[in-house]
Motif scaffolding. Structure first.
Motif, PDB file in Angstrom:
ATOM      1  N   ILE A  15       0.858  -1.177   0.000  1.00  0.00           N
ATOM      2  CA  ILE A  15       0.000   0.000   0.000  1.00  0.00           C
ATOM      3  C   ILE A  15       0.894   1.227   0.000  1.00  0.00           C
ATOM      4  N   GLU A  16       0.893   1.935  -1.126  1.00  0.00           N
ATOM      5  CA  GLU A  16       1.847   3.027  -1.313  1.00  0.00           C
ATOM      6  C   GLU A  16       1.184   4.383  -1.142  1.00  0.00           C
ATOM      7  N   PRO A 124      -3.117   4.922   5.735  1.00  0.00           N
ATOM      8  CA  PRO A 124      -3.436   4.122   6.927  1.00  0.00           C
ATOM      9  C   PRO A 124      -3.621   2.648   6.586  1.00  0.00           C
ATOM     10  N   LEU A 125      -3.205   1.793   7.516  1.00  0.00           N
ATOM     11  CA  LEU A 125      -3.340   0.350   7.350  1.00  0.00           C
ATOM     12  C   LEU A 125      -4.473  -0.132   8.246  1.00  0.00           C
ATOM     13  N   GLU A 126      -5.562  -0.615   7.628  1.00  0.00           N
ATOM     14  CA  GLU A 126      -6.685  -1.155   8.386  1.00  0.00           C
ATOM     15  C   GLU A 126      -6.464  -2.654   8.555  1.00  0.00           C
ATOM     16  N   MET A 127      -5.902  -3.029   9.707  1.00  0.00           N
ATOM     17  CA  MET A 127      -5.584  -4.430   9.953  1.00  0.00           C
ATOM     18  C   MET A 127      -6.847  -5.234  10.246  1.00  0.00           C
ATOM     19  N   HIS A 270       9.527   1.424   4.409  1.00  0.00           N
ATOM     20  CA  HIS A 270       8.448   0.454   4.444  1.00  0.00           C
ATOM     21  C   HIS A 270       8.009   0.218   5.882  1.00  0.00           C
ATOM     22  N   LEU A 271       6.714   0.056   6.090  1.00  0.00           N
ATOM     23  CA  LEU A 271       6.189  -0.378   7.374  1.00  0.00           C
ATOM     24  C   LEU A 271       5.482  -1.714   7.167  1.00  0.00           C
ATOM     25  N   ILE A 282       2.233  -4.164   3.683  1.00  0.00           N
ATOM     26  CA  ILE A 282       3.430  -3.332   3.675  1.00  0.00           C
ATOM     27  C   ILE A 282       3.029  -1.948   3.211  1.00  0.00           C
ATOM     28  N   GLY A 283       3.187  -0.958   4.085  1.00  0.00           N
ATOM     29  CA  GLY A 283       2.987   0.414   3.702  1.00  0.00           C
ATOM     30  C   GLY A 283       4.285   0.991   3.156  1.00  0.00           C
ATOM     31  N   VAL A 284       4.187   1.785   2.096  1.00  0.00           N
ATOM     32  CA  VAL A 284       5.383   2.329   1.438  1.00  0.00           C
ATOM     33  C   VAL A 284       5.263   3.834   1.309  1.00  0.00           C
ATOM     34  N   VAL A 285       6.320   4.537   1.697  1.00  0.00           N
ATOM     35  CA  VAL A 285       6.461   5.959   1.447  1.00  0.00           C
ATOM     36  C   VAL A 285       7.769   6.151   0.707  1.00  0.00           C
TER      37      VAL A 285
END
Length: 290
Positions: A15-16, A124-127, A270-271, A282-285
């Motif tokens: 998710i970028e 945002p990451l909706e787990m 990456h998160l 994986i969140g990406v900035v």
């Protein structure tokens, strides 16, 4: 949203930042992201904009049961005493991790700043319906020797928050942290936990200026601030309210059945986030690297 198979065949969703992602209880707009879970509302300021020019990259505001829990300290004054002006607008008045007790922007006179760092808010990451992760990245401390980027993740779940800060550093580092508590939620100060250092409660202090809140320009009243200083090598976390057990092993942080890990790349951060019974995300900035 992109999907692919890593060498270990475990499926991840990438998710970028800047690209759409499914969002139900979260929202990301410009430099802010927000979570709303059954009366727990959380905001993360991840970027710099033209308004509200405070040194507060990564500041977290939160309301629980229609009462403020964590909030911005307010403006105080524009043209009053410089120690009061800076006492409200600098990093030491916000709940951001300060490396080496440095300010993120560096105050200059009453309105200007010495630096303009890069910063970016992650999607945002909706787990799960009741587990949201807000996060952001900045390089506010890259002018310090051996320090590059900072990544903050805010986990909202149940009746509390866990805030985790990763620092891309060559070794251990000294840090300072202020956690201003809303006066109407003073009792929550007793629930604060932190991974490093010993918290001290400060209120109504003039030298240095701390322990205040300003609802109206030109007026301020005492408010509880928690002050922490310590030394760390790896992530620093703190929590407020009722949260699951938190532990850290190396750069990996466990919050109940959620695992978080920050990973640094030359031109991206990456998160990694995974619930024990869920798919990894994986969140990406993308932005300035080392």
């Amino acid at each position: 949203v992109l999907s692919w198979y890593l060498p270990n065949t475990e499926r991840h969703r990438l998710i970028e930042s800047g690209r759409p992602a499914p969002q139900n209880g979260t929202k990301s707009v410009d430099r802010f992201s927000r979570s709303d879970i059954d009366g727990l509302q959380t905001w993360l300021k991840g970027g710099i904009g033209s308004s509200h020019g405070h040194a507060d990259l990564g500041h977290v505001s939160a309301r629980i049961a229609d009462k403020w829990l964590l909030e911005d300290p307010g403006t105080g004054t524009y043209n009053g005493r410089i120690e009061i002006r800076n006492g409200f607008r600098t990093s030491q008045a916000h709940n951001v991790l300060r490396i080496g007790n440095e300010d993120q922007l560096g105050p200059h006179r009453a309105f200007r700043w010495q630096r303009a760092p890069w910063a970016q808010t992650g999607v945002p990451l909706e787990m799960a319906a009741d587990v949201h992760v807000l996060w952001s990245v900045n390089n506010a401390y890259s002018t310090l020797p051996g320090v590059a980027r900072s990544l903050r993740a805010v986990v909202a779940s149940g009746s509390g928050l866990v805030v985790v800060d990763w620092t891309e550093a060559a070794g251990s580092f000294d840090f300072s942290l202020t956690i201003p508590i809303a006066a109407e939620s003073r009792c929550f100060a007793e629930t604060v936990q932190i991974s490093h250092g010993s918290p001290t409660l400060v209120e109504w202090q003039e030298a240095p200026w701390r322990g205040w809140h300003s609802d109206t320009y030109g007026q301020w009243e005492p408010a509880p601030w928690i002050i922490v200083e310590g030394n760390a090598q790896g992530p620093v976390w703190w929590s407020i309210g009722s949260v699951a057990e938190v532990s850290a092993t190396g750069d990996t942080v466990r919050i109940g059945d959620l695992t978080l890990l920050a990973e640094w790349h030359p031109q991206a951060a990456h998160l990694h986030a995974k619930l024990d019974q869920g798919d990894p995300l994986i969140g990406v900035v993308r932005g300035p690297g080392r």
